[in-house]
Design a protein around this motif. Structure first.
Motif, PDB file in Angstrom:
ATOM      1  N   LEU A 231      44.128  46.773 -42.349  1.00  0.00           N
ATOM      2  CA  LEU A 231      45.127  46.218 -41.436  1.00  0.00           C
ATOM      3  C   LEU A 231      45.951  47.315 -40.780  1.00  0.00           C
ATOM      4  CD1 LEU A 231      46.632  43.231 -43.450  1.00  0.00           C
ATOM      5  CD2 LEU A 231      45.330  43.110 -41.324  1.00  0.00           C
ATOM      6  N   MET A 260      42.758  42.206 -36.773  1.00  0.00           N
ATOM      7  CA  MET A 260      43.858  41.447 -37.366  1.00  0.00           C
ATOM      8  C   MET A 260      45.096  42.331 -37.421  1.00  0.00           C
ATOM      9  SD  MET A 260      42.634  38.588 -39.585  1.00  0.00           S
ATOM     10  CE  MET A 260      41.978  39.307 -41.064  1.00  0.00           C
ATOM     11  N   LEU A 264      48.610  41.579 -35.292  1.00  0.00           N
ATOM     12  CA  LEU A 264      49.883  41.418 -36.006  1.00  0.00           C
ATOM     13  C   LEU A 264      50.900  42.441 -35.496  1.00  0.00           C
ATOM     14  CD1 LEU A 264      48.500  40.712 -39.581  1.00  0.00           C
ATOM     15  CD2 LEU A 264      49.680  39.111 -38.085  1.00  0.00           C
ATOM     16  N   LEU A 267      52.297  41.094 -32.388  1.00  0.00           N
ATOM     17  CA  LEU A 267      53.281  40.058 -32.724  1.00  0.00           C
ATOM     18  C   LEU A 267      54.618  40.694 -33.053  1.00  0.00           C
ATOM     19  CD1 LEU A 267      51.690  37.306 -35.005  1.00  0.00           C
ATOM     20  CD2 LEU A 267      52.975  37.003 -32.879  1.00  0.00           C
ATOM     21  N   LEU A 287      40.842  33.429 -40.535  1.00  0.00           N
ATOM     22  CA  LEU A 287      42.199  33.651 -40.084  1.00  0.00           C
ATOM     23  C   LEU A 287      42.305  33.930 -38.599  1.00  0.00           C
ATOM     24  CD1 LEU A 287      44.353  33.812 -42.341  1.00  0.00           C
ATOM     25  CD2 LEU A 287      44.775  36.065 -41.426  1.00  0.00           C
ATOM     26  N   HIS A 290      43.278  31.225 -36.468  1.00  0.00           N
ATOM     27  CA  HIS A 290      44.569  30.578 -36.715  1.00  0.00           C
ATOM     28  C   HIS A 290      45.742  31.429 -36.278  1.00  0.00           C
ATOM     29  CE1 HIS A 290      43.076  27.184 -39.290  1.00  0.00           C
ATOM     30  NE2 HIS A 290      42.024  27.983 -39.316  1.00  0.00           N
ATOM     31  N   LEU A 291      45.461  32.638 -35.815  1.00  0.00           N
ATOM     32  CA  LEU A 291      46.552  33.506 -35.370  1.00  0.00           C
ATOM     33  C   LEU A 291      47.086  33.018 -34.026  1.00  0.00           C
ATOM     34  CD1 LEU A 291      45.155  37.028 -36.348  1.00  0.00           C
ATOM     35  CD2 LEU A 291      47.020  35.765 -37.423  1.00  0.00           C
ATOM     36  N   VAL A 292      48.196  33.606 -33.603  1.00  0.00           N
ATOM     37  CA  VAL A 292      48.789  33.259 -32.318  1.00  0.00           C
ATOM     38  C   VAL A 292      48.800  34.513 -31.455  1.00  0.00           C
ATOM     39  CG1 VAL A 292      50.771  32.243 -31.159  1.00  0.00           C
ATOM     40  CG2 VAL A 292      50.277  31.632 -33.544  1.00  0.00           C
TER      41      VAL A 292
ATOM     42  N   LEU B 231      43.045  27.497 -45.364  1.00  0.00           N
ATOM     43  CA  LEU B 231      44.114  27.632 -44.372  1.00  0.00           C
ATOM     44  C   LEU B 231      44.557  26.275 -43.835  1.00  0.00           C
ATOM     45  CD1 LEU B 231      42.859  30.585 -42.148  1.00  0.00           C
ATOM     46  CD2 LEU B 231      44.900  30.546 -43.597  1.00  0.00           C
ATOM     47  N   MET B 260      49.393  31.062 -46.353  1.00  0.00           N
ATOM     48  CA  MET B 260      49.045  31.676 -45.085  1.00  0.00           C
ATOM     49  C   MET B 260      48.856  30.581 -44.032  1.00  0.00           C
ATOM     50  SD  MET B 260      47.445  35.116 -45.469  1.00  0.00           S
ATOM     51  CE  MET B 260      45.816  34.862 -46.139  1.00  0.00           C
ATOM     52  N   LEU B 264      51.295  30.150 -40.666  1.00  0.00           N
ATOM     53  CA  LEU B 264      50.693  30.186 -39.330  1.00  0.00           C
ATOM     54  C   LEU B 264      51.025  28.897 -38.578  1.00  0.00           C
ATOM     55  CD1 LEU B 264      47.296  31.875 -40.224  1.00  0.00           C
ATOM     56  CD2 LEU B 264      49.165  32.861 -38.886  1.00  0.00           C
ATOM     57  N   LEU B 267      54.441  29.277 -37.250  1.00  0.00           N
ATOM     58  CA  LEU B 267      54.390  30.121 -36.054  1.00  0.00           C
ATOM     59  C   LEU B 267      53.996  29.296 -34.830  1.00  0.00           C
ATOM     60  CD1 LEU B 267      52.683  33.551 -36.869  1.00  0.00           C
ATOM     61  CD2 LEU B 267      54.881  33.147 -35.742  1.00  0.00           C
ATOM     62  N   ARG B 268      52.933  28.519 -35.001  1.00  0.00           N
ATOM     63  CA  ARG B 268      52.443  27.716 -33.879  1.00  0.00           C
ATOM     64  C   ARG B 268      53.493  26.728 -33.387  1.00  0.00           C
ATOM     65  NH1 ARG B 268      47.429  28.131 -36.658  1.00  0.00           N
ATOM     66  NH2 ARG B 268      47.905  26.314 -37.927  1.00  0.00           N
ATOM     67  N   ASP B 286      46.854  41.138 -48.809  1.00  0.00           N
ATOM     68  CA  ASP B 286      47.367  42.151 -47.898  1.00  0.00           C
ATOM     69  C   ASP B 286      48.136  41.563 -46.734  1.00  0.00           C
ATOM     70  OD1 ASP B 286      46.919  44.702 -48.433  1.00  0.00           O
ATOM     71  OD2 ASP B 286      45.623  45.061 -46.697  1.00  0.00           O
ATOM     72  N   LEU B 287      47.497  40.585 -46.160  1.00  0.00           N
ATOM     73  CA  LEU B 287      47.971  40.010 -44.921  1.00  0.00           C
ATOM     74  C   LEU B 287      49.363  39.420 -45.020  1.00  0.00           C
ATOM     75  CD1 LEU B 287      45.818  39.871 -42.659  1.00  0.00           C
ATOM     76  CD2 LEU B 287      46.313  37.444 -42.721  1.00  0.00           C
ATOM     77  N   HIS B 290      52.065  41.402 -43.743  1.00  0.00           N
ATOM     78  CA  HIS B 290      52.033  41.802 -42.341  1.00  0.00           C
ATOM     79  C   HIS B 290      52.340  40.654 -41.396  1.00  0.00           C
ATOM     80  CE1 HIS B 290      50.151  45.856 -42.915  1.00  0.00           C
ATOM     81  NE2 HIS B 290      49.894  45.315 -44.078  1.00  0.00           N
ATOM     82  N   LEU B 291      52.521  39.466 -41.955  1.00  0.00           N
ATOM     83  CA  LEU B 291      52.830  38.329 -41.098  1.00  0.00           C
ATOM     84  C   LEU B 291      54.271  38.419 -40.610  1.00  0.00           C
ATOM     85  CD1 LEU B 291      51.042  35.436 -43.023  1.00  0.00           C
ATOM     86  CD2 LEU B 291      50.371  36.488 -40.862  1.00  0.00           C
ATOM     87  N   VAL B 292      54.620  37.533 -39.678  1.00  0.00           N
ATOM     88  CA  VAL B 292      55.989  37.495 -39.164  1.00  0.00           C
ATOM     89  C   VAL B 292      56.567  36.127 -39.468  1.00  0.00           C
ATOM     90  CG1 VAL B 292      57.445  37.831 -37.144  1.00  0.00           C
ATOM     91  CG2 VAL B 292      55.224  38.979 -37.284  1.00  0.00           C
TER      92      VAL B 292
END
Lengths: 339, 339
Positions: A231, A260, A264, A267, A287, A290-292, B231, B260, B264, B267-268, B286-287, B290-292
């Motif tokens: 990442l 990914m 991020l 974002l 994933l 499903h991200l934005v 998810l 996760m 997400l 977020l949407r 990991d992810l 790193h998300l917001v």
DNA sequence: TTGTAAGCGTTATCAA
DNA sequence: TTGATAACGCTTACAA
């Protein structure tokens, strides 16, 4: 077991034979080819087996018959979820056909792969599945001398050891690059995994270059990067390309979770995608959809590669097929909001 | 191999012996205990081995010595990346100790686990590692009769077959729930994986309940949900809890990628986290970091569980230890922006 | 330090 | 349909 780890006092076929009042040969037959034995004997053997708690000794069986039902698999990394899908596919098929799976990982090193291959040959596996297509000379020699059938499945290599089941990394990368060009992007960046020991990475970069040449875009070295997986690595690649003077309007991340990490990072910085830069990925992680925004990527037949590899291997082992096999499985572009 | 899959004409120890002008016994010794053989013989054997391309036959060796260097592992799913870390840990240790790994997956079914265990015992594995702690009666009988050492590592079960290496799912879930309570959340939702065949899920829910009781919060069934992994499942759970009348101010997702999916979905929808609802996860993908916003979660010792499982198993196999072993590895709360 | 002989627990082969 | 006998390729146990 005794103190030295030596198994002790297990029930043998002989015990079953005594109890069922037949010879061991008859027990063996009753278990392997029930049809070749009288119903009466079949029943007595079955009863004796469960009465004494017999668990067949396939080590002895293999030695005697020179046959085994164990397949050896070497992957670069067990932890990497991309390989995990393929392993699952292999495992599914083997279980259905009453075979066992031994796994080793090479940590992306041909020497470690050689050691794993040697260990498998020492166990007299019935077949091998190798993800990598780069091997040491010694490994190649051992495999050929052993006569064991092999499937390679990392990429559709032009010079396989024996059989190949894969997709074309070259064509997949080329197709995605052409897709970006068709969408109107003109300065398409490309990020790959390390190239040195990885034919897959090299194929992908070659595919990218072929596409760039085909549509007549200029080759700009400031648009091409080689990065380790991860990442953080994807985020760093994004920043380096954006600030490297190449002014990309799209970036194609041809490796693991690089895309990914990049999205991020966008974002976090509030960069609009694809407004600021478009992003495309190489692998169909759940994933990504499903991200934005959801990320454009390639659907690769990871599970299917595992299944088909196991199938062609079993076909060969069981004498249903001979000769060269090269299975080209399909990939597919999944177009989404990020481009 | 001939048409029926029978291996043919391999080089045997006898060929090495002839070439080196010694007996097979001396070859065997030179390979197993080089120190017990004269330097001269050692050299001649080494040369002969590579001259004839000898690859030891461990099937014959195992039969003769009643010892094997193969470990059998059964996981619920090979594809699930959580198990992949543990497998990697096992593999690392086994390779260092010159052992091989056989893998089977049970698909979360005790009957399939039993079949895998039987297959491993038929191969006379030196030890077993089982992720699950729920087994069929037949499986338990077979294992005990075989005398093979076993490590279970899904949860710190109170009644192990033999050895356990894990962390306490109960305590981990309780700790996270208490953490949320300490942060001031009062209506804490809880989402788990299916409970029926999964002791780990049951432990986690019990931990959650223990924490709720301990801090004197009311138990509200509208706040507790059981969902399949995935998810999409996490997103759905979020919506059901938010609209279910329980009015959660925080939700603890105690399973796989559920958290996760939930974040997400936030977020949407543009729901602020933790403004609208706080979110905590159970596993250290990991992810999540790193998300917001980055997600509060538990760090579980997945890799370490694999390593230690292999180590205690080898200790027992090699007679360095005897008796009960129960290793409680640590977990850790990683507090981040989502709570 | 080296070698001889006897298994290890099955299956292949051939005879009954 | 069943069984006796001899492998399979190595290691153990013991002897030299």
């Amino acid at each position: 077991m005794d103190a030295a780890g030596k198994r002790v006092g297990a029930v043998r076929m002989r015990d079953v034979a005594l109890m069922a009042q037949v010879s061991t040969m008859t027990v063996s037959r009753a278990l392997m080819h029930p049809a070749k034995v009288s119903p009466d004997v079949r029943a007595r053997v079955a009863e004796a087996v469960s009465a004494v708690g017999y668990v067949a000794n396939k080590v002895a069986g293999s030695l005697s018959s020179s046959r085994s039902k164990v397949i050896g698999l070497v992957v670069p990394s067990i932890e990497n979820s991309l390989f995990a899908s393929t392993i699952q596919g292999i495992s599914d098929v083997l279980r259905r056909h009453d075979h066992q799976l031994m796994i080793a990982d090479s940590g992306y090193s041909p020497e470690a792969e050689e050691a794993a291959i040697r260990a498998f040959l020492e166990q007299r596996v019935a077949g091998l599945i190798l993800h990598d297509t780069t091997h040491t000379a010694e490994a190649v020699t051992m495999i050929h001398r052993s006569g064991v059938p092999v499937v390679e499945n990392g990429t559709l290599t032009a010079s396989p050891l024996d059989m190949v089941v894969s997709y074309s990394n070259h064509d997949a990368a080329k197709a995605m690059t052409l897709h970006l060009a068709r969408l109107g992007y003109r300065r398409i960046g490309f990020v790959s995994l390390p190239l040195a020991t990885n034919e897959r990475s090299r194929d992908r970069r070659a595919g990218y270059r072929a596409a760039i040449a085909e549509v007549g875009l200029p080759e700009d070295p400031r648009l091409v990067l080689e990065m380790p997986p991860g990442l953080a690595s994807g985020a760093e690649a994004l920043l380096r390309l954006m600030e490297g003077g190449g002014e990309p309007d799209a970036i194609f991340f041809a490796g693991d979770v690089l895309a990914m990490g990049a999205i991020l990072e966008c974002l976090r910085r509030g960069w609009p995608v694809p407004g600021k830069v478009a992003i495309a990925a190489f692998d169909n992680f759940d994933l990504l959809g499903h991200l934005v925004p959801p990320v454009t990527t390639l659907r690769l037949p990871r599970l299917e590669i595992g299944r088909r590899s196991a199938e062609v291997l079993l076909d060969r082992i069981q004498g249903r097929a001979a000769g060269a096999v090269s299975v080209d499985l399909r990939f597919e572009i999944i177009h989404r909001g990020s481009t």
